[in-house]
Design a protein around this motif. Structure first.
Motif, PDB file in Angstrom:
ATOM      1  N   UNK A 149       0.875  -1.183   0.000  1.00  0.00           N
ATOM      2  CA  UNK A 149       0.000   0.000   0.000  1.00  0.00           C
ATOM      3  C   UNK A 149       0.905   1.224   0.000  1.00  0.00           C
ATOM      4  N   UNK A 150       0.903   1.969  -1.115  1.00  0.00           N
ATOM      5  CA  UNK A 150       1.767   3.146  -1.233  1.00  0.00           C
ATOM      6  C   UNK A 150       1.065   4.359  -0.647  1.00  0.00           C
ATOM      7  N   UNK A 463       1.350 -12.948 -12.506  1.00  0.00           N
ATOM      8  CA  UNK A 463       2.573 -13.112 -11.722  1.00  0.00           C
ATOM      9  C   UNK A 463       3.178 -11.764 -11.341  1.00  0.00           C
ATOM     10  N   UNK A 464       3.752 -11.721 -10.145  1.00  0.00           N
ATOM     11  CA  UNK A 464       4.385 -10.504  -9.649  1.00  0.00           C
ATOM     12  C   UNK A 464       3.775 -10.046  -8.348  1.00  0.00           C
ATOM     13  N   UNK A 465       4.567  -9.365  -7.534  1.00  0.00           N
ATOM     14  CA  UNK A 465       4.065  -8.781  -6.307  1.00  0.00           C
ATOM     15  C   UNK A 465       3.195  -7.570  -6.642  1.00  0.00           C
ATOM     16  N   UNK A 466       2.435  -7.065  -5.690  1.00  0.00           N
ATOM     17  CA  UNK A 466       1.387  -6.076  -5.998  1.00  0.00           C
ATOM     18  C   UNK A 466       1.634  -4.756  -5.255  1.00  0.00           C
ATOM     19  N   UNK A 467       1.254  -3.646  -5.899  1.00  0.00           N
ATOM     20  CA  UNK A 467       1.328  -2.330  -5.255  1.00  0.00           C
ATOM     21  C   UNK A 467       0.166  -1.481  -5.733  1.00  0.00           C
ATOM     22  N   UNK A 468      -0.515  -0.848  -4.772  1.00  0.00           N
ATOM     23  CA  UNK A 468      -1.622   0.064  -5.074  1.00  0.00           C
ATOM     24  C   UNK A 468      -1.451   1.340  -4.275  1.00  0.00           C
ATOM     25  N   UNK A 469      -1.593   2.471  -4.954  1.00  0.00           N
ATOM     26  CA  UNK A 469      -1.511   3.765  -4.286  1.00  0.00           C
ATOM     27  C   UNK A 469      -2.791   4.053  -3.512  1.00  0.00           C
ATOM     28  N   UNK A 470      -2.628   4.738  -2.410  1.00  0.00           N
ATOM     29  CA  UNK A 470      -3.744   5.073  -1.531  1.00  0.00           C
ATOM     30  C   UNK A 470      -4.869   5.756  -2.304  1.00  0.00           C
TER      31      UNK A 470
END
Length: 627
Positions: A149-150, A463-470
């Motif tokens: 969580x960015x 495939x791949x790790x995950x990132x989502x901006x607030x």
């Protein structure tokens, strides 16, 4: 007899580019010297004719506080008895062009903007409570779930008075929120001291000073401690490529180019109005590698996301022909910066083998996440900017036209395992006229939410790790603005609350299902069922864990339901629908596959067995074998 302020060996290593704990030598330190407590100051300014410490304690007049040059090291030092934590100071540096007032490059704290003086701080007094967290053998997390969580701390949420929350106030609410939402890590936009809020921290003046905007160093330690107590790792954005041009900062620090090159084409960074570090200078290596280790050591940070790596790798990055100088072989690669990155990772992993070192690298540079001994750069993860760009272009396309851009949906699997990737939906994609994620989605109000739910599900399946901006977790409708809070009031609207519930449910489903992360780094964990159905804009895929358990994901990127859609399955027997983004509780139409789904001996998609299911509009369905 007075003892020397430093060992010659410490200074020798600093000049050699091998003092990776130089923050223990330079800067302002509360010490006992010849039986008297005070503050020892040390600064690197090799071309200065004289250096003085000035501050409130001497009415900003340094005549009684001259520093002495420490041999040929270029370091100046002074012990001032009686000074205490909280003293405000700068260095008055005499040069051929006059006197410069500079903040301490190694200061641990600074005044709040717009003031710019350094502040004497003591960082060893905090009583950490995260020993259990630090002792865990977390490894490199390749076979673990990583869901980031960015966050921009200054605008995630504001206080009742409209002001920024402090580290301590954030510690009470943000870690609990992120953990409850199913995130494994927080990624914080840069917290090194910076003068301009609008830079978001990416143009720093104080690399060792956690920004005073949100409180003290000890309060930030409380925040990190609170994250670890909730099982959250903390990743910090770090900017070793370039620095802020403000007069009190690093630029022309001793009246000459010091941290930057004396060759203007190498030093000037016109793209961002900043100055590039000079990686041919060994002291810059000591400064920056020490800084990386400082955040991991002193603040217990779990990893660094290294910003704008392409700006380090290429001498011609964002430059026009004739506006850059080639390397000694005539090429465009920044040889010294490449060597720096390799040494950085060797130093980091030697001391912190479980650290995350993540590259924001936007080109096709090879072996970014390969070990240095194989010729790699040494990162353990890289942002997959290609996937992000392709997917956003695809998702912004009218669903009726997506069939013509089907390659944007599938091309990323051509290189998905060439590096260890993070799939980023970051702050950069929701600013500067790009629209928020929800507003990028085509269609009417309902279709925007449905598109976004399908997109998030496909991200989990890929495939791949995950990132989502607030803000992405509840459907922020307007672009992110660092000067105001996220629009939390949107949660009072039904569809936004249901999206919020959906993201939480999807995140927790991801955490609980090893098929989506245990074999994330190779083809043994992923298989296309059918990636060629561009006519219907449907893809189906299989994910597999280390025990050969499987999950099947089918994603429909059109607003047309498919009521008798056949897909091949790897196993004969019974299946059930385990997850459906179209459930009414998430704001969908409620088109579900209820009951048992039995396979049939009808060859399909290169398998001998197949099933017939309903695929909802703009939705993802996950099937699981039963028994």
């Amino acid at each position: 007899m007075k003892q020397p302020l430093f060992s010659e060996y410490e200074l020798y290593l600093f000049n050699e580019g091998r003092n990776f704990a130089s923050y223990q030598t330079l800067g302002a330190h509360l010490v006992e010297y010849d039986g008297v407590w005070g503050v020892r100051f040390a600064v690197w300014a090799p071309h200065a004719t004289a250096v003085k410490v000035v501050g409130e304690f001497n009415d900003w007049q340094g005549d009684n506080s001259p520093m002495s040059r420490q041999g040929e090291s270029g370091v100046w030092a002074l012990f001032i008895p009686g000074l205490i934590v909280g003293e405000i100071y700068k260095y008055a540096i005499d040069t051929a062009q006059g006197c410069l007032l500079k903040a301490d490059p190694f200061a641990f704290f600074a005044e709040q903007r717009p003031k710019s003086a350094s502040v004497v701080a003591e960082l060893g007094s905090y009583c950490w409570q995260d020993a259990d967290w630090r002792s865990q053998k977390r490894g490199q997390l390749l076979d673990k779930p990583v869901n980031i969580y960015e966050v921009h701390l200054g605008s995630w949420r504001l206080g009742p008075d409209g002001g920024m929350l402090s580290y301590r106030e954030l510690a009470r609410i943000l870690p609990a929120y992120a953990a409850d939402m199913g995130y494994t890590h927080l990624e914080l936009m840069p917290l090194a001291e910076h003068p301009f809020d609008g830079s978001w921290g990416y143009q720093a003046t104080g690399y060792y000073a956690v920004t005073s905007r949100y409180g003290s160093p000890q309060e930030f330690m409380e925040f990190v401690d609170a994250c670890h107590a909730r099982g959250l790792g903390v990743i910090l954005d770090w900017v070793p490529g370039h620095f802020c041009n403000d007069g009190h900062g690093l630029k022309a620090f001793d009246g000459t180019p010091l941290f930057e090159s004396d060759r203007p084409l190498r030093a000037e960074n016109r793209q961002w109005g900043t100055t590039n570090f000079d990686f041919s200078r060994s002291e810059v290596w000591s400064f920056l590698i020490s800084n990386a280790l400082f955040w991991l050591d002193v603040y217990h940070i779990d990893g660094l996301r290294v910003d704008a790596v392409a700006n380090l790798l290429y001498l011609d990055y964002a430059r026009e022909p004739g506006d850059w100088e080639p390397n000694r072989y005539g090429g465009r690669e920044n040889i010294e910066a490449i060597d720096f990155l390799r040494k950085l990772h060797e130093a980091v992993f030697a001391r912190f083998p479980n650290a995350l070192m993540i590259a924001e690298e936007s080109t096709s540079w090879p072996l970014v996440t390969a070990p240095t001994f194989t010729g790699g750069l040494g990162f353990n993860y890289k942002w997959n900017m290609g996937w992000m760009n392709d997917m956003l272009l695809y998702m912004e396309t009218d669903p009726l036209q997506r069939r013509w851009r089907h390659d944007k949906l599938t091309f990323s699997l051509m290189y998905a395992f060439s590096e260890n990737f993070v799939l980023p939906l970051s702050h950069d994609e929701v600013v500067h006229g790009k629209k928020s994620l929800l507003d990028k989605m085509p269609g009417d109000y309902w279709q925007k939410f449905a598109n976004l739910r399908a997109f998030y599900a496909y991200m989990i399946g890929h495939p791949g790790k995950k990132l989502l901006f607030m803000g992405g977790e509840f459907g922020q409708f307007i672009e992110w603005n660092e000067a105001q809070s996220l629009d939390w009031h949107l949660l009072s609207y039904d569809m936004h609350q249901k999206l919020h519930n959906y993201v939480s449910a999807l995140n927790h489903y991801y955490l609980q299902q090893p098929c989506f992360w245990e074999k994330d780094a190779g083809w043994e964990g992923f298989e296309w069922i059918n990636c060629e159905d561009s006519l219907h804009s449907i893809v189906s895929l299989l994910r597999r864990d280390s025990h050969n358990n499987v999950r099947l994901m089918i994603v429909n990127f059109t607003p047309v339901e498919r009521l008798a859609y056949r897909i091949g399955v790897p196993l004969r027997g019974k299946y059930c629908e385990e997850f459906n983004s179209d459930s009414q509780e998430y704001g969908g139409s409620g088109l579900n596959n209820t009951g048992i789904i039995r396979s049939e001996p009808v060859p399909w998609d290169n398998w001998e067995q197949s099933v017939v299911i309903t695929v909802p509009p703009l939705a993802a369905v996950v099937l699981a074998p039963m028994g």
